[in-house]
Design a protein around this motif. Sequence first.
Motif, PDB file in Angstrom:
ATOM      1  N   THR A  77       0.843  -1.201   0.000  1.00  0.00           N
ATOM      2  CA  THR A  77       0.000   0.000   0.000  1.00  0.00           C
ATOM      3  C   THR A  77       0.876   1.249   0.000  1.00  0.00           C
ATOM      4  O   THR A  77       0.591   2.219  -0.708  1.00  0.00           O
ATOM      5  N   GLU A  78       1.962   1.232   0.762  1.00  0.00           N
ATOM      6  CA  GLU A  78       2.893   2.367   0.770  1.00  0.00           C
ATOM      7  C   GLU A  78       3.504   2.568  -0.617  1.00  0.00           C
ATOM      8  O   GLU A  78       3.523   3.688  -1.143  1.00  0.00           O
ATOM      9  N   ALA A  79       4.003   1.494  -1.207  1.00  0.00           N
ATOM     10  CA  ALA A  79       4.616   1.600  -2.537  1.00  0.00           C
ATOM     11  C   ALA A  79       3.613   2.131  -3.549  1.00  0.00           C
ATOM     12  O   ALA A  79       3.940   2.996  -4.366  1.00  0.00           O
ATOM     13  N   PHE A  80       2.403   1.606  -3.483  1.00  0.00           N
ATOM     14  CA  PHE A  80       1.374   2.035  -4.420  1.00  0.00           C
ATOM     15  C   PHE A  80       1.121   3.537  -4.278  1.00  0.00           C
ATOM     16  O   PHE A  80       1.014   4.247  -5.276  1.00  0.00           O
ATOM     17  N   SER A  81       1.048   4.017  -3.036  1.00  0.00           N
ATOM     18  CA  SER A  81       0.791   5.445  -2.835  1.00  0.00           C
ATOM     19  C   SER A  81       1.928   6.289  -3.414  1.00  0.00           C
ATOM     20  O   SER A  81       1.697   7.415  -3.860  1.00  0.00           O
TER      21      SER A  81
END
Length: 168
Positions: free
Chosen positions: A85-89
């Motif tokens: 989720t962090e990478a996606f953001s």
Amino acid sequence: MDIALALSEGRRGAIARASDVAHHIRDNPEEFRTFVTLLSSEDEVIVSHASHALQTLGKIAPDLVSGCSSEIAVKLIENSQWELTEAFSKILSILTLNEKETEAVFDTLFERFETGKGSLLRTWALQALFDLSVVHPRFESRISKALGIALEAGSKAMQARARKLLSQ
């Protein structure tokens, strides 16, 4: 390079060989789709390191990442690990998602924000929701709701992120 093996080295919280893998993928783009499949690995260490590699690829090979936007969105929807989720953001701005994909991603992130386990997952979901709402104003009411929840009931990190987002 055996990508899965390289990504399995080290502990979950470390970046380990993620940068090496990212540079290898940039130089061997034919291996990118194999790399993307590792974002849904059963091994949390591999997903963590692959997520870090994805962030690096977003910087050093944005066209490569953008070209697989749909596949990356599917991996985000399938796997709720906070590092993904962090990478996606962090790569959201370079992804090209159609309307249906955007809706599915927003719904997934909103659910993670509301019910996710762990402050980091919920905070990164909030960031991604905000970024999507900037590009897609139709999400404005839902992000306003999320920011209100974050300010009232979120962890200290989530409250700080919400204040930062509101000041933008």
